[in-house]
Design a protein around this motif. Structure first.
Motif, PDB file in Angstrom:
ATOM      1  N   HIS A   1       0.978  13.791   0.191  1.00 11.63           N
ATOM      2  CA  HIS A   1       0.921  12.973   1.066  1.00 11.63           C
ATOM      3  C   HIS A   1       0.655  13.623   2.458  1.00 11.63           C
ATOM      4  O   HIS A   1      -0.140  12.957   3.157  1.00 11.63           O
ATOM      5  CB  HIS A   1       2.185  11.998   1.019  1.00 11.63           C
TER       6      HIS A   1
ATOM      7  N   PRO B   1      -0.812   6.425   4.992  1.00 14.99           N
ATOM      8  CA  PRO B   1      -1.847   7.145   5.955  1.00 14.99           C
ATOM      9  C   PRO B   1      -2.755   6.212   6.780  1.00 14.99           C
ATOM     10  O   PRO B   1      -3.565   6.545   7.515  1.00 14.99           O
ATOM     11  CB  PRO B   1      -2.561   7.851   5.026  1.00 14.99           C
ATOM     12  N   SER B   2      -2.552   4.678   6.069  1.00 11.46           N
ATOM     13  CA  SER B   2      -3.609   3.858   6.781  1.00 11.46           C
ATOM     14  C   SER B   2      -3.668   3.662   8.277  1.00 11.46           C
ATOM     15  O   SER B   2      -5.015   3.824   8.848  1.00 11.46           O
ATOM     16  CB  SER B   2      -3.561   2.513   6.228  1.00 11.46           C
ATOM     17  N   GLY B   3      -2.759   3.629   8.935  1.00  9.97           N
ATOM     18  CA  GLY B   3      -2.693   3.614  10.542  1.00  9.97           C
ATOM     19  C   GLY B   3      -3.190   4.796  11.204  1.00  9.97           C
ATOM     20  O   GLY B   3      -4.110   4.602  12.276  1.00  9.97           O
TER      21      GLY B   3
ATOM     22  N   ILE C   1      -6.742  14.096   7.646  1.00  9.33           N
ATOM     23  CA  ILE C   1      -7.372  12.986   8.409  1.00  9.33           C
ATOM     24  C   ILE C   1      -7.197  13.130  10.034  1.00  9.33           C
ATOM     25  O   ILE C   1      -8.121  13.006  10.617  1.00  9.33           O
ATOM     26  CB  ILE C   1      -6.474  11.668   8.071  1.00  9.33           C
TER      27      ILE C   1
ATOM     28  N   GLU D   1      -5.512   6.862   9.733  1.00 16.49           N
ATOM     29  CA  GLU D   1      -6.985   6.768   9.103  1.00 16.49           C
ATOM     30  C   GLU D   1      -7.725   5.646  10.347  1.00 16.49           C
ATOM     31  O   GLU D   1      -8.847   5.986  10.655  1.00 16.49           O
ATOM     32  CB  GLU D   1      -7.193   6.110   8.038  1.00 16.49           C
ATOM     33  N   THR D   2      -7.000   4.471  10.378  1.00 13.22           N
ATOM     34  CA  THR D   2      -7.768   3.637  11.395  1.00 13.22           C
ATOM     35  C   THR D   2      -7.912   4.157  12.775  1.00 13.22           C
ATOM     36  O   THR D   2      -8.861   4.091  13.402  1.00 13.22           O
ATOM     37  CB  THR D   2      -6.956   2.030  11.438  1.00 13.22           C
TER      38      THR D   2
ATOM     39  N   VAL E   1       2.390   2.557  10.180  1.00 14.80           N
ATOM     40  CA  VAL E   1       1.977   2.749   8.575  1.00 14.80           C
ATOM     41  C   VAL E   1       1.148   3.999   8.296  1.00 14.80           C
ATOM     42  O   VAL E   1      -0.014   4.178   9.015  1.00 14.80           O
ATOM     43  CB  VAL E   1       1.085   1.381   8.148  1.00 14.80           C
TER      44      VAL E   1
ATOM     45  N   GLU F   1       0.834  -1.283  -0.086  1.00 13.31           N
ATOM     46  CA  GLU F   1       0.115  -0.043   0.266  1.00 13.31           C
ATOM     47  C   GLU F   1       0.760   1.235   0.059  1.00 13.31           C
ATOM     48  O   GLU F   1       0.440   2.291  -0.390  1.00 13.31           O
ATOM     49  CB  GLU F   1      -1.025   0.143   1.081  1.00 13.31           C
ATOM     50  N   SER F   2       2.170   1.128   0.371  1.00 16.40           N
ATOM     51  CA  SER F   2       2.968   2.443   0.511  1.00 16.40           C
ATOM     52  C   SER F   2       3.535   2.900  -0.516  1.00 16.40           C
ATOM     53  O   SER F   2       3.893   2.187  -1.519  1.00 16.40           O
ATOM     54  CB  SER F   2       3.931   2.169   1.679  1.00 16.40           C
TER      55      SER F   2
ATOM     56  N   ASP G   1     -10.516   6.847  12.539  1.00 19.52           N
ATOM     57  CA  ASP G   1     -12.114   6.287  12.501  1.00 19.52           C
ATOM     58  C   ASP G   1     -12.626   5.164  13.519  1.00 19.52           C
ATOM     59  O   ASP G   1     -13.735   5.084  13.626  1.00 19.52           O
ATOM     60  CB  ASP G   1     -12.246   5.881  10.976  1.00 19.52           C
TER      61      ASP G   1
ATOM     62  N   ARG H   1      -2.734  15.047   2.905  1.00 25.23           N
ATOM     63  CA  ARG H   1      -3.998  13.962   3.228  1.00 25.23           C
ATOM     64  C   ARG H   1      -3.715  13.473   4.693  1.00 25.23           C
ATOM     65  O   ARG H   1      -4.844  13.469   5.327  1.00 25.23           O
ATOM     66  CB  ARG H   1      -3.578  12.782   2.293  1.00 25.23           C
TER      67      ARG H   1
END
Lengths: 445, 445
Positions: free
Chosen positions: A35, A394-396, A42, A398-399, A392, A24-25, A402, A38
């Motif tokens: 980046h 942005p996913s970490g 978030i 974002e999780t 990680v 994903e990175s 959210d 974004r």
């Protein structure tokens, strides 16, 4: 009830050193302003108090090992100021390798541009290599760096206060733009700096940026107790976190400051999954992607031993230097050695732990478990809030935003909307009065 | 046919020192990022090559006289990068009061963030007061400042080239992010600087920022001929402009450089009206708003005389120092004295002229007349383009963009669309090759 504070510590595609290798990175994200835009959005969606960029004026490591080269933080934060409306913006800058006039001005400018959202993480910059980028052969001694830092801060505070808030008049009819008598040139003359002033920027929305500190050595804690309004720290256990918290609040109170005016934010590296097993699987995947040869080299440098003395499948050698002998990042050294000894980690295991969070507390679990871990430290007197270091990005992030933030909000531990405009508003700190205005008022009473 | 180049020189609410007193002006605009965002978008609407922010690390003048305090340019330009897509972004920064590692990094960061639109106006910073903000009692000698500047540029060029364009690999499968052998640490050791490197930012879209220079002293012209790709200059008459242009192109050629790779941009302060009378009325209104007592004080400082020696209604005193005796802004000094003597201006008249453009050419007329003035110098071999210095902002820039630019476009003298992506593209300059890559290629042949 008071609420906890949350800072998003942004670092490339994540704090785990192997994050860039995940499918994903984007491996080149560390120089991509989109980046970071974004990420900032978030974090703001999650109503976080602030975001933070670390820094050192040196190429950190082998570029073979992980992404190298980062955008200068005061510049990058200015770009992020334009992409956000509320979130605080904290940048690291070195007191050892800057001039107070230039740095005070950049932070004042960032505070104007962001409408009062600037923060400065004050560092003295460890490492021989950085010194060699600034006309020096060797790193100045730890004590010298901290003495310079204290004077640097004093000069900066004088420069930020060198304009009375009331100095600009804008009186078109009289043809008088400002009141020259409300400028207070510091004419500072000290051991490290002579600076006439005044600053060439009017006093900014916050008066001056939020002052942040992150070193946990004796010198570092003394500096924090004197000046810091927020402190980032690496603490591995609740007991250690409580001891650090009590110690720093006590030091702050001893200097005559209200201990509530210093916010203590331990770091946490949360690997979050829908189940605990999923979270652990993410952690394991990341650890498997670490190349141990690079990490062993860096660990050897930190510990002042030869790389070949570190057997990947054995514990650390018994005869390591004491913290007193270290002139670099003292508290980081002690943290690594203590962690390795306490948990009897092999060098390979230690590398995994450091690769995940560089000595910060790592935690794998469900959103509920992460929220529990945060609440436990917050209610247990180990933290006023947390420095969130997603493995990680942005996913970490974002999780976290959210799934963890809503739990903290439901528990009444975290804001559901921004209620103030400035970074100090978010941390419930007052706008500092101008020291010269105050002196003049006292003298005229 | 080649086209001319246009740069928008942005300064608060305008270059005329009394502009802030006009009803239309926001007297606090100089610290308002929205004001500069608006200006940048107007300039981009006019397809201008670039915009430019001057700077000095010192409070310029009495804040009674005119708006004081300005946002730091590398930070402000970063904000403008996010608000625009095409226009080049040029910031002044001092070689006397910065460290090469820090400044090279900020410009590389700005070049990344803006997608290759950064330019650096290299200045050595005149003035006693600036020195006193940086641990010095006195301004370093003119020659010393220029020697330091040359070494500063050399170090910066090495730092910007310390990453091969091909160094980042992003090879996830092999776990190899970059090629450490394609880093070229300068290990520079000179008279003023020792800098190990490499820089901690990968090579940027333009390789490095466009190099701009603005001093017209002997030392300044030598520095420009060696390094500059664009030159801002103050020239009052066509003949002077032609002489300067020929001289600088010749010096550039003598150093083995193609003289087309240095773009010469004289300043012009256009007061624009629908009729000539309207333009003159604007000029007169502005001049009437100047308060001569402040301006006389500053003129006296520049000329090294006592303010009472300057009678407002007489010409300058006969016995002024020669340029050789001036350690400050040499070319500016000569320009002022020459202007006053040639036109036999009283001190009051001189103050009006300087208040309008600080020694740059002022011109009042209709859009057609302004376009004629620009075309005359361009075709007459005095300019590759112009540094547009509107007396009032934003209105003066808006009028220029909406009424003068279309005339220049109709005459085929100016672009109607941006055709390139970077600042160097706009000035029709090539992306510079990496000096170390080139050396290695030469060595391996």
């Amino acid at each position: 009830m008071t609420m906890l504070h949350l800072n998003a510590f942004l670092m490339g595609v994540g704090h785990h050193e192997a994050a860039w290798r995940l499918p994903e990175s984007d491996p080149f994200a560390q120089t991509d302003v989109e980046h970071f835009t974004r990420l900032a959005r978030i974090a703001e969606r999650g109503k976080l108090d602030s975001l933070f960029l670390a820094d050192s004026p040196v190429l950190w490591n082998s570029i073979g090992r992980r992404p190298g080269g980062t955008l200068e933080p005061t510049v990058l934060l200015t770009a992020l100021a334009g992409a956000t409306d509320h979130i605080g913006l904290i940048a690291t800058a070195s007191t050892t390798y800057n001039e107070p006039f230039n740095l005070a001005r950049r932070f004042a400018s960032l505070d104007h541009i962001s409408g009062g959202r600037a923060g400065w993480n004050i560092v003295t910059t460890a490492g021989e290599q950085a010194a060699r980028n600034f006309n020096l052969d060797h790193l100045p001694a730890h004590r010298d760096r901290y003495e310079r830092a204290a004077e640097f801060i004093e000069v900066s505070l004088k420069l930020w206060d060198s304009w009375d808030d009331a100095a600009p008049l804008g009186d078109k009819d009289a043809g008088r733009w400002g009141d020259d008598d409300l400028l207070y040139p510091p004419e500072h003359s000290g051991r490290y700096f002579r600076v006439a002033g005044p600053l060439n920027v009017p006093r900014s929305p916050q008066g001056y940026p939020l002052l942040v500190q992150a070193g946990s050595s004796e010198d570092g804690k003394e500096l924090a107790a004197r000046y810091a309004e927020a402190v980032f720290t690496a603490q591995q256990t609740l007991a250690e976190g409580q001891a650090f918290y009590r110690d720093l609040k006590r030091r702050t109170a001893q200097l005559g400051r209200d201990p509530d005016t210093i916010k203590i934010l331990p770091g946490i590296v949360p690997a979050i999954g829908a189940t605990e097993a999923e979270a652990r699987a993410l952690e394991d995947e990341l650890d498997r992607l670490i190349k141990p040869e690079y990490a062993r080299q860096q660990l050897a440098t930190t510990l002042r031993v030869a790389p070949e003395d570190l057997d990947l499948d054995k514990e650390l050698p018994a005869d390591l230097p004491s913290e007193d002998e270290i002139e670099g990042a003292k508290s980081r050294y002690t943290l690594i050695v203590t962690l390795a000894r306490r948990e009897r980690l092999t060098v390979r295991q230690l590398i995994g732990r450091l690769g995940g969070g560089r000595g910060h507390r790592t935690f794998a679990g469900t959103p509920e478990q992460v929220a529990d871990a945060i609440e436990e430290w917050y209610r247990g007197g180990a933290a006023d809030g947390f420095n969130i270091m997603p493995p990680v990005l942005p996913s970490g992030l974002e999780t976290f935003v959210d799934h963890v933030v809503p739990i903290l909000q439901r528990r009444g531990l975290f804001r559901t909307e921004y209620t103030g405009a400035t970074l100090r508003d978010h941390y419930r700190l007052p706008r500092p009065a101008n020291q010269f205005t105050r002196q003049l008022a006292a003298a005229s009473r």
